[in-house]
Design a protein around this motif. Structure first.
Motif, PDB file in Angstrom:
ATOM      1  N   ASP A 161      -9.338  11.335  38.846  1.00  0.00           N
ATOM      2  CA  ASP A 161     -10.146  12.525  39.103  1.00  0.00           C
ATOM      3  C   ASP A 161     -11.342  12.648  38.172  1.00  0.00           C
ATOM      4  O   ASP A 161     -12.055  13.655  38.206  1.00  0.00           O
ATOM      5  CB  ASP A 161      -9.277  13.783  38.951  1.00  0.00           C
ATOM      6  CG  ASP A 161      -8.118  13.795  39.930  1.00  0.00           C
ATOM      7  OD1 ASP A 161      -8.319  13.381  41.087  1.00  0.00           O
ATOM      8  OD2 ASP A 161      -7.013  14.198  39.533  1.00  0.00           O
ATOM      9  N   ALA A 162     -11.559  11.663  37.309  1.00  0.00           N
ATOM     10  CA  ALA A 162     -12.663  11.716  36.347  1.00  0.00           C
ATOM     11  C   ALA A 162     -13.394  10.379  36.369  1.00  0.00           C
ATOM     12  O   ALA A 162     -12.836   9.353  35.973  1.00  0.00           O
ATOM     13  CB  ALA A 162     -12.136  12.019  34.940  1.00  0.00           C
ATOM     14  N   GLN A 163     -14.637  10.390  36.840  1.00  0.00           N
ATOM     15  CA  GLN A 163     -15.345   9.131  37.035  1.00  0.00           C
ATOM     16  C   GLN A 163     -15.546   8.354  35.736  1.00  0.00           C
ATOM     17  O   GLN A 163     -15.456   7.123  35.726  1.00  0.00           O
ATOM     18  CB  GLN A 163     -16.690   9.396  37.706  1.00  0.00           C
ATOM     19  CG  GLN A 163     -16.566   9.666  39.196  1.00  0.00           C
ATOM     20  CD  GLN A 163     -17.903   9.878  39.855  1.00  0.00           C
ATOM     21  OE1 GLN A 163     -18.629  10.792  39.494  1.00  0.00           O
ATOM     22  NE2 GLN A 163     -18.233   9.058  40.824  1.00  0.00           N
ATOM     23  N   GLY A 164     -15.827   9.065  34.638  1.00  0.00           N
ATOM     24  CA  GLY A 164     -16.029   8.378  33.377  1.00  0.00           C
ATOM     25  C   GLY A 164     -14.786   7.658  32.912  1.00  0.00           C
ATOM     26  O   GLY A 164     -14.837   6.500  32.475  1.00  0.00           O
ATOM     27  N   ARG A 165     -13.638   8.332  33.002  1.00  0.00           N
ATOM     28  CA  ARG A 165     -12.379   7.713  32.597  1.00  0.00           C
ATOM     29  C   ARG A 165     -12.004   6.571  33.523  1.00  0.00           C
ATOM     30  O   ARG A 165     -11.440   5.564  33.093  1.00  0.00           O
ATOM     31  CB  ARG A 165     -11.272   8.755  32.565  1.00  0.00           C
ATOM     32  CG  ARG A 165     -11.400   9.726  31.390  1.00  0.00           C
ATOM     33  CD  ARG A 165     -10.431  10.871  31.495  1.00  0.00           C
ATOM     34  NE  ARG A 165      -9.054  10.410  31.650  1.00  0.00           N
ATOM     35  CZ  ARG A 165      -8.058  11.185  32.073  1.00  0.00           C
ATOM     36  NH1 ARG A 165      -8.305  12.445  32.399  1.00  0.00           N
ATOM     37  NH2 ARG A 165      -6.844  10.706  32.174  1.00  0.00           N
ATOM     38  N   LEU A 166     -12.325   6.716  34.797  1.00  0.00           N
ATOM     39  CA  LEU A 166     -12.018   5.660  35.760  1.00  0.00           C
ATOM     40  C   LEU A 166     -12.838   4.406  35.456  1.00  0.00           C
ATOM     41  O   LEU A 166     -12.323   3.278  35.482  1.00  0.00           O
ATOM     42  CB  LEU A 166     -12.309   6.162  37.171  1.00  0.00           C
ATOM     43  CG  LEU A 166     -11.644   5.436  38.343  1.00  0.00           C
ATOM     44  CD1 LEU A 166     -10.135   5.400  38.181  1.00  0.00           C
ATOM     45  CD2 LEU A 166     -12.015   6.113  39.652  1.00  0.00           C
ATOM     46  N   GLU A 167     -14.117   4.591  35.151  1.00  0.00           N
ATOM     47  CA  GLU A 167     -14.964   3.444  34.794  1.00  0.00           C
ATOM     48  C   GLU A 167     -14.446   2.771  33.538  1.00  0.00           C
ATOM     49  O   GLU A 167     -14.375   1.534  33.451  1.00  0.00           O
ATOM     50  CB  GLU A 167     -16.409   3.919  34.585  1.00  0.00           C
ATOM     51  CG  GLU A 167     -17.409   2.801  34.312  1.00  0.00           C
ATOM     52  CD  GLU A 167     -17.519   2.412  32.854  1.00  0.00           C
ATOM     53  OE1 GLU A 167     -17.999   1.285  32.557  1.00  0.00           O
ATOM     54  OE2 GLU A 167     -17.134   3.217  31.985  1.00  0.00           O
TER      55      GLU A 167
END
Length: 426
Positions: free
Chosen positions: A370-376
C-alpha cells in the motif's frame, strides 16, 4: 490485484514492473548496482547528484524543474543506497499516473524519457563532467558525510559496522568518506561513470497502471542509449564470516550527554537461506517490535535504556542492537541485553510473544503493498539478491514458522562487536 513482471530490456539491464491501479501516481526508478568498495564509494555516490544538475537538452536545474512542471509536477531525485555489500546509485521519480491526467494524455513515455536523458546524457565540458557541477555537488557530499556525526544514534550504528566489518565491504559507508570525496575531479568522476555505464548491472523499476507491453517499450526507448554490452556480470553474494571467539569491544568518547550502546551479531542465515523467515521472527521477538524482549524488559521493566531495539541486515546476515543509556548504566544494560538473547536461545519466550512478533512482521510485509516507496525499496532489495519472491509470498512463509524454528534461528546468533559511545568526562 497487482501483477508483477520482470523483463530483461538489454543484456544486464532488467525491469521490475508492478502493474496496479491502486495509486494515483506512478513510480520510476533506475539504479546502477556496483560492489561496495572503499575506493569508489564516494565517487559512485556523487554520480547521481551531478547527473541531476543538468542534461544535454535540460542543462540547468531550472530547465529540469520546468520539464517536471509540464509533467504535472513530477519529481526525480538522486538516490544512494546499499544492500548488503552492493551500492545502488541512481534516480527515483514520481509522476501522475496516466489514468489521472486531465486530458487523457499519457505521461509514461515522457517521464521515462526525461529520466533516461538525465541518466545517460549529462552536461559535458572538455570531454568530462562540468567543473562547476562537480565542485558544487562534491562540496555537498562532503557536508553530508560530515553531518552524519550529528545523529548520534545513527552514527553509533555506522561506527559499529565499521569496526565489526573493518576488512569487509559491508563496513564501508554508503557515501564513502571525506578524504575520498575531496579527491574527486571531473575527470575521475567521468571515468567512474563510464565504468558503470559499460559494466554495472542496471535495475529499472516501474509501479503504476500502464500495461506491461507499453511499460517495456517506453523504458526500452528511454534507455536505448545505454552502451551495448554483451554482459554485465552479476554481483557476487557477500562472503559469510563467523564471530570471533572473544567479542571486540570498542569505546569512543565525544561531547555527548547520553551514551549510545550498539552490539553486532553474526547470524547463521541471510535473505538467501531457507531459515530467513525464522530469523525475521527471531529479530522481531528479540528487539524488532514494541512487544519485544528488549523493549518490554530492558527499556520498560528495568529502565536501563532510553530506547533499545534490534534490526536485521538481511543481505549480510548481521543483526544489530541499538540503545541509548546513561553512562553509568553501560555495564548493566550490556549484560541485560545479552541476557535477554540467552533467554531467547534457550527458548524462553511465550507463544503470545511469538504471535505478536508474527503479526508485526506479516503486517509490515503486507502493508508494503500500500506504499509505493516501500514497495520500490523492497523490490530493489529483491533484485540485488536475485530473488523473485514478493511481500505476500514472504508473509505466507512467515506465517508457517514454528516456535522451534525461531529458537533454532536464535541459536545461530553470535556476538561479534560491542561499540559504546560515551562522554568525555565519565
Amino acid at each position: 490485484m497487482a501483477e508483477l513482471t520482470r523483463t530483461e530490456l538489454f543484456p544486464g539491464v532488467h525491469l521490475t514492473a508492478v502493474h496496479t491501479g491502486k495509486f494515483k501516481s506512478c513510480v520510476l526508478g533506475v539504479n546502477f548496482l556496483t560492489p561496495l568498495d572503499r575506493e569508489t564509494a564516494s565517487v559512485n555516490a556523487l554520480i547521481p547528484s551531478v547527473l541531476r544538475r543538468g542534461s544535454r537538452n535540460y542543462p540547468t536545474m531550472q530547465a529540469i524543474s520546468a520539464a517536471l512542471d509540464e509533467l504535472y509536477g513530477g519529481s526525480i531525485e538522486p538516490m544512494v543506497r546499499t544492500r548488503g555489500e552492493v551500492q545502488c546509485v541512481g534516480f527515483l521519480g514520481s509522476f501522475l499516473d496516466d489514468a489521472y491526467t486531465l486530458d487523457g494524455s499519457t505521461l509514461l513515455g515522457r517521464a521515462a524519457g526525461l529520466m533516461g536523458e538525465l541518466f545517460l546524457q549529462p552536461v559535458i565540458e572538455d570531454g568530462c563532467f562540468s567543473q562547476e557541477y562537480t565542485k558544487g555537488e562534491r562540496d555537498n557530499l562532503a557536508d553530508r558525510i560530515r553531518a552524519q556525526i550529528n545523529d548520534k544514534r545513527s552514527y553509533a550504528l555506522t561506527r559499529l559496522k565499521q569496526e565489526m566489518c573493518k576488512d569487509e565491504p559491508f563496513g564501508v559507508d554508503r557515501l564513502g568518506d571525506e578524504a575520498h570525496a575531496a579527491a574527486i575531479t571531473p575527470q575521475s568522476l567521468w571515468a567512474q561513470y563510464q565504468h558503470l555505464l559499460h559494466t554495472a548491472p542496471v535495475e529499472i523499476y516501474y509501479c503504476g497502471s500502464a500495461q506491461p507491453g507499453r511499460v517495456v517499450q517506453a523504458l526500452k526507448n528511454a534507455f536505448s542509449a545505454l552502451p551495448c554490452c554483451e554482459e554485465r556480470p552479476p554481483l557476487p553474494r557477500p562472503a559469510s564470516k563467523s564471530a570471533p571467539e572473544q567479542e571486540k569491544n570498542v569505546e569512543e568518547r565525544m561531547d555527548v550527554t547520553q551514551g549510545k550502546l550498539s552490539l553486532g551479531f553474526r547470524a547463521g542465515a541471510d535473505v538467501w537461506s531457507k531459515q530467513y523467515p525464522a530469523l525475521m521472527l527471531a529479530n522481531a521477538v528479540y528487539g524488532g517490535t514494541t512487544t519485544s524482549k528488549l523493549f518490554l524488559n530492558v527499556r520498560e521493566k528495568l529502565s536501563l535504556c532510553y530506547y533499545a531495539s534490534s534490526m536485521l541486515e538481511k543481505h549480510k546476515g548481521v543483526m544489530m542492537v541499538s540503545s541509548g543509556v546513561e553512562f553509568e548504566q553501560f555495564q548493566a544494560a550490556r549484560a541485560e541485553i545479552l541476557a535477554q538473547l540467552e533467554a531467547c536461545k534457550a527458548g524462553q519466550f511465550e507463544n503470545w510473544e511469538l504471535e505478536g512478533a508474527r503479526r508485526s512482521v506479516v503486517s509490515t510485509l503486507r502493508s508494503a503493498m500500500d506504499a509505493q516507496g516501500r514497495l520500490e525499496d523492497f523490490w530493489l532489495g529483491q533484485a540485488v539478491a536475485g530473488i523473485a519472491e514478493g511481500p505476500d509470498a514472504l508473509a505466507e512463509r512467515v506465517e508457517q514458522v514454528t516456535l522451534e524454528e525461531v529458537a533454532a534461528a536464535f541459536q545461530t546468533l553470535a556476538l561479534d562487536t560491542v561499540y559504546f559511545l560515551t562522554g568525555k568526562e565519565v
